[in-house]
Enzyme design. Sequence first.
Site, PDB file in Angstrom:
ATOM      1  N   ARG A  15      -3.562 -17.359  -9.908  1.00 54.23           N
ATOM      2  CA  ARG A  15      -3.718 -16.038 -10.532  1.00 54.23           C
ATOM      3  C   ARG A  15      -3.288 -14.951  -9.530  1.00 54.23           C
ATOM      4  O   ARG A  15      -2.969 -15.246  -8.369  1.00 54.23           O
ATOM      5  CB  ARG A  15      -5.156 -15.813 -10.998  1.00 54.23           C
ATOM      6  CG  ARG A  15      -6.143 -15.647  -9.870  1.00 54.23           C
ATOM      7  CD  ARG A  15      -7.575 -15.463 -10.357  1.00 54.23           C
ATOM      8  NE  ARG A  15      -8.410 -14.943  -9.281  1.00 54.23           N
ATOM      9  CZ  ARG A  15      -9.725 -14.850  -9.312  1.00 54.23           C
ATOM     10  NH1 ARG A  15     -10.392 -15.274 -10.365  1.00 54.23           N
ATOM     11  NH2 ARG A  15     -10.397 -14.335  -8.291  1.00 54.23           N
ATOM     12  N   ASP A  62      -7.455 -27.523  -1.637  1.00 55.36           N
ATOM     13  CA  ASP A  62      -8.329 -26.536  -0.984  1.00 55.36           C
ATOM     14  C   ASP A  62      -7.691 -26.199   0.362  1.00 55.36           C
ATOM     15  O   ASP A  62      -7.629 -27.040   1.265  1.00 55.36           O
ATOM     16  CB  ASP A  62      -9.724 -27.148  -0.796  1.00 55.36           C
ATOM     17  CG  ASP A  62     -10.642 -26.253   0.011  1.00 55.36           C
ATOM     18  OD1 ASP A  62     -10.227 -25.143   0.412  1.00 55.36           O
ATOM     19  OD2 ASP A  62     -11.800 -26.679   0.254  1.00 55.36           O
ATOM     20  N   TYR A 156     -13.660 -10.274   6.594  1.00 58.04           N
ATOM     21  CA  TYR A 156     -12.361 -10.282   5.907  1.00 58.04           C
ATOM     22  C   TYR A 156     -11.316  -9.543   6.742  1.00 58.04           C
ATOM     23  O   TYR A 156     -10.201 -10.043   6.942  1.00 58.04           O
ATOM     24  CB  TYR A 156     -12.505  -9.636   4.533  1.00 58.04           C
ATOM     25  CG  TYR A 156     -11.217  -9.524   3.750  1.00 58.04           C
ATOM     26  CD1 TYR A 156     -10.651 -10.641   3.133  1.00 58.04           C
ATOM     27  CD2 TYR A 156     -10.558  -8.301   3.622  1.00 58.04           C
ATOM     28  CE1 TYR A 156      -9.479 -10.534   2.410  1.00 58.04           C
ATOM     29  CE2 TYR A 156      -9.381  -8.191   2.896  1.00 58.04           C
ATOM     30  CZ  TYR A 156      -8.850  -9.315   2.293  1.00 58.04           C
ATOM     31  OH  TYR A 156      -7.673  -9.217   1.571  1.00 58.04           O
ATOM     32  N   LYS A 160      -7.828 -11.099   8.348  1.00 59.03           N
ATOM     33  CA  LYS A 160      -6.476 -10.615   8.065  1.00 59.03           C
ATOM     34  C   LYS A 160      -5.810 -10.103   9.345  1.00 59.03           C
ATOM     35  O   LYS A 160      -4.584 -10.208   9.496  1.00 59.03           O
ATOM     36  CB  LYS A 160      -6.525  -9.530   6.987  1.00 59.03           C
ATOM     37  CG  LYS A 160      -6.964 -10.075   5.615  1.00 59.03           C
ATOM     38  CD  LYS A 160      -6.050 -11.195   5.126  1.00 59.03           C
ATOM     39  CE  LYS A 160      -6.328 -11.608   3.691  1.00 59.03           C
ATOM     40  NZ  LYS A 160      -5.384 -12.628   3.179  1.00 59.03           N
ATOM     41  N   VAL A 188      -4.279  -1.603  -2.349  1.00 58.53           N
ATOM     42  CA  VAL A 188      -5.091  -1.806  -3.552  1.00 58.53           C
ATOM     43  C   VAL A 188      -4.217  -2.449  -4.629  1.00 58.53           C
ATOM     44  O   VAL A 188      -3.234  -1.860  -5.074  1.00 58.53           O
ATOM     45  CB  VAL A 188      -5.632  -0.454  -4.065  1.00 58.53           C
ATOM     46  CG1 VAL A 188      -6.445  -0.656  -5.333  1.00 58.53           C
ATOM     47  CG2 VAL A 188      -6.452   0.232  -2.984  1.00 58.53           C
TER      48      VAL A 188
HETATM   49  N1  LIG Z   1      -5.961  -7.640  -4.592  1.00 55.89           N
HETATM   50  C1  LIG Z   1      -5.941  -6.855  -3.525  1.00 55.89           C
HETATM   51  O1  LIG Z   1      -6.264  -5.643  -3.628  1.00 55.89           O
HETATM   52  C2  LIG Z   1      -5.484  -7.403  -2.195  1.00 55.89           C
HETATM   53  C3  LIG Z   1      -5.264  -6.492  -1.158  1.00 55.89           C
HETATM   54  C4  LIG Z   1      -4.846  -6.968   0.091  1.00 55.89           C
HETATM   55  C5  LIG Z   1      -4.652  -8.315   0.288  1.00 55.89           C
HETATM   56  N2  LIG Z   1      -4.878  -9.189  -0.717  1.00 55.89           N
HETATM   57  C6  LIG Z   1      -4.652 -10.620  -0.415  1.00 55.89           C
HETATM   58  O2  LIG Z   1      -3.725 -11.156  -1.330  1.00 55.89           O
HETATM   59  C7  LIG Z   1      -4.008 -12.539  -1.560  1.00 55.89           C
HETATM   60  C8  LIG Z   1      -4.177 -12.772  -3.060  1.00 55.89           C
HETATM   61  O3  LIG Z   1      -5.184 -11.904  -3.542  1.00 55.89           O
HETATM   62  P1  LIG Z   1      -5.499 -11.702  -5.100  1.00 55.89           P
HETATM   63  O4  LIG Z   1      -5.973 -10.317  -5.251  1.00 55.89           O
HETATM   64  O5  LIG Z   1      -4.388 -12.219  -5.925  1.00 55.89           O
HETATM   65  O6  LIG Z   1      -6.794 -12.663  -5.209  1.00 55.89           O
HETATM   66  P2  LIG Z   1      -7.374 -13.525  -6.429  1.00 55.89           P
HETATM   67  O7  LIG Z   1      -8.787 -13.824  -6.054  1.00 55.89           O
HETATM   68  O8  LIG Z   1      -7.135 -12.844  -7.723  1.00 55.89           O
HETATM   69  O9  LIG Z   1      -6.492 -14.850  -6.346  1.00 55.89           O
HETATM   70  C9  LIG Z   1      -6.605 -15.712  -5.239  1.00 55.89           C
HETATM   71  C10 LIG Z   1      -6.238 -17.125  -5.653  1.00 55.89           C
HETATM   72  O10 LIG Z   1      -6.416 -17.977  -4.504  1.00 55.89           O
HETATM   73  C11 LIG Z   1      -7.143 -19.130  -4.943  1.00 55.89           C
HETATM   74  N3  LIG Z   1      -7.902 -19.704  -3.824  1.00 55.89           N
HETATM   75  C12 LIG Z   1      -9.044 -19.213  -3.274  1.00 55.89           C
HETATM   76  N4  LIG Z   1      -9.500 -20.055  -2.340  1.00 55.89           N
HETATM   77  C13 LIG Z   1      -8.646 -21.098  -2.297  1.00 55.89           C
HETATM   78  C14 LIG Z   1      -8.599 -22.295  -1.534  1.00 55.89           C
HETATM   79  N5  LIG Z   1      -9.562 -22.603  -0.648  1.00 55.89           N
HETATM   80  N6  LIG Z   1      -7.570 -23.152  -1.734  1.00 55.89           N
HETATM   81  C15 LIG Z   1      -6.609 -22.860  -2.653  1.00 55.89           C
HETATM   82  N7  LIG Z   1      -6.612 -21.763  -3.418  1.00 55.89           N
HETATM   83  C16 LIG Z   1      -7.626 -20.883  -3.237  1.00 55.89           C
HETATM   84  C17 LIG Z   1      -8.067 -18.609  -6.023  1.00 55.89           C
HETATM   85  O11 LIG Z   1      -8.589 -19.649  -6.833  1.00 55.89           O
HETATM   86  C18 LIG Z   1      -7.156 -17.647  -6.757  1.00 55.89           C
HETATM   87  O12 LIG Z   1      -6.380 -18.298  -7.742  1.00 55.89           O
HETATM   88  C19 LIG Z   1      -5.276 -12.852  -0.757  1.00 55.89           C
HETATM   89  O13 LIG Z   1      -4.925 -13.410   0.483  1.00 55.89           O
HETATM   90  C20 LIG Z   1      -5.898 -11.482  -0.571  1.00 55.89           C
HETATM   91  O14 LIG Z   1      -6.729 -11.410   0.571  1.00 55.89           O
HETATM   92  C21 LIG Z   1      -5.290  -8.770  -1.959  1.00 55.89           C
END
Ligand SMILES: NC(=O)c1ccc[n+]([C@@H]2O[C@H](COP(=O)([O-])OP(=O)(O)OC[C@H]3O[C@@H](n4cnc5c(N)ncnc54)[C@H](O)[C@@H]3O)[C@@H](O)[C@H]2O)c1
Length: 261
Positions: A15, A62, A156, A160, A188
């Site tokens: 996702r 995982d 977190y 990062k 964001v």
């Molecule tokens: N959404 C934001 O605002 C944002 C901002 C900065 C950075 N990020 C980074 O972007 C990346 C994706 O974020 P997102 O918002 O799409 O998050 P999300 O939670 O919507 O999606 C993350 C996906 O990673 C999977 N996942 C989690 N743990 C896992 C594991 N141990 N093994 C395999 N898969 C695993 C989840 O099941 C999920 O499908 C992350 O690294 C997050 O830290 C997101």
Amino acid sequence: MALTDKVALVTGAGRGIGKAISLALAGVGATVALAEIDAETLEATASEVGALGRPSLAVQADIGNLVDIDRMVQETVDAFGRIDILVNNAGVTRYIQFMDVREEDWDRIHRVNAKGAFFSMQRVAKDMIRQGEGGRIVNIASIAGKGYQGASNAAYAASKGAVISMTTNAAHQLGGHDINVNAICPGVTLTEGGRNTRAQRAEQQGGAVAAEQQTLSGPDIPIGRANDPEDVAAMAVFLSGPGSRNITGQTFNVDGGLVMQ
Ligand SMILES: NC(=O)c1ccc[n+]([C@@H]2O[C@H](COP(=O)([O-])OP(=O)(O)OC[C@H]3O[C@@H](n4cnc5c(N)ncnc54)[C@H](O)[C@@H]3O)[C@@H](O)[C@H]2O)c1
């Protein structure tokens, strides 16, 4: 298309940003292996990638587990004969105030975000070096790793920051093999994970809801809008492709100008 004949592996592909990156890579011709802990979302992304007419592979894994990391890379190479691109996207978080971060929070977050990203790079690099034709690694970090204080937490942010610093070390050490390693710091971003964390902050901080709405639409963001996952995917595709052949060890913010460093 730019990435035809290239094999990419995307973690956390079920996702959000990982799904958008998987679809964008398939959209420019790449063969994509999808790794994800959640079987249901994994299958859903796999069928959307399949609908684009590109070969794909779904691996339930995982990222915090080294046995699973080895298996996801081996299954990719067994299925497609090679691996050219790794996108380290899987990540976890939760909004926690500084004084409330517990050891189990720290371990849960670092296990996936930092340890998982590092050992995925190390494992993929083994095959890229063996192939002898270079490669691309794209790490999804965060502006939280550069000091932005949004819906984050200290564990977190530190995880990062670790991704940003391991990117430079890997770029330095793997450059001689023509393997480029770069990081993206999303701001964001409108995903389920992002929404959950911002909702947790609003719940814990009461009046933060209005501030949250401000952050999502500006004026904190100079461009005036939050990211769609596709905004991050566009940068990931560029860093995976031929246009980035002389770019390595760099970190790129995709955040509408929220952080300008
Ligand atoms: N959404 C934001 O605002 C944002 C901002 C900065 C950075 N990020 C980074 O972007 C990346 C994706 O974020 P997102 O918002 O799409 O998050 P999300 O939670 O919507 O999606 C993350 C996906 O990673 C999977 N996942 C989690 N743990 C896992 C594991 N141990 N093994 C395999 N898969 C695993 C989840 O099941 C999920 O499908 C992350 O690294 C997050 O830290 C997101």
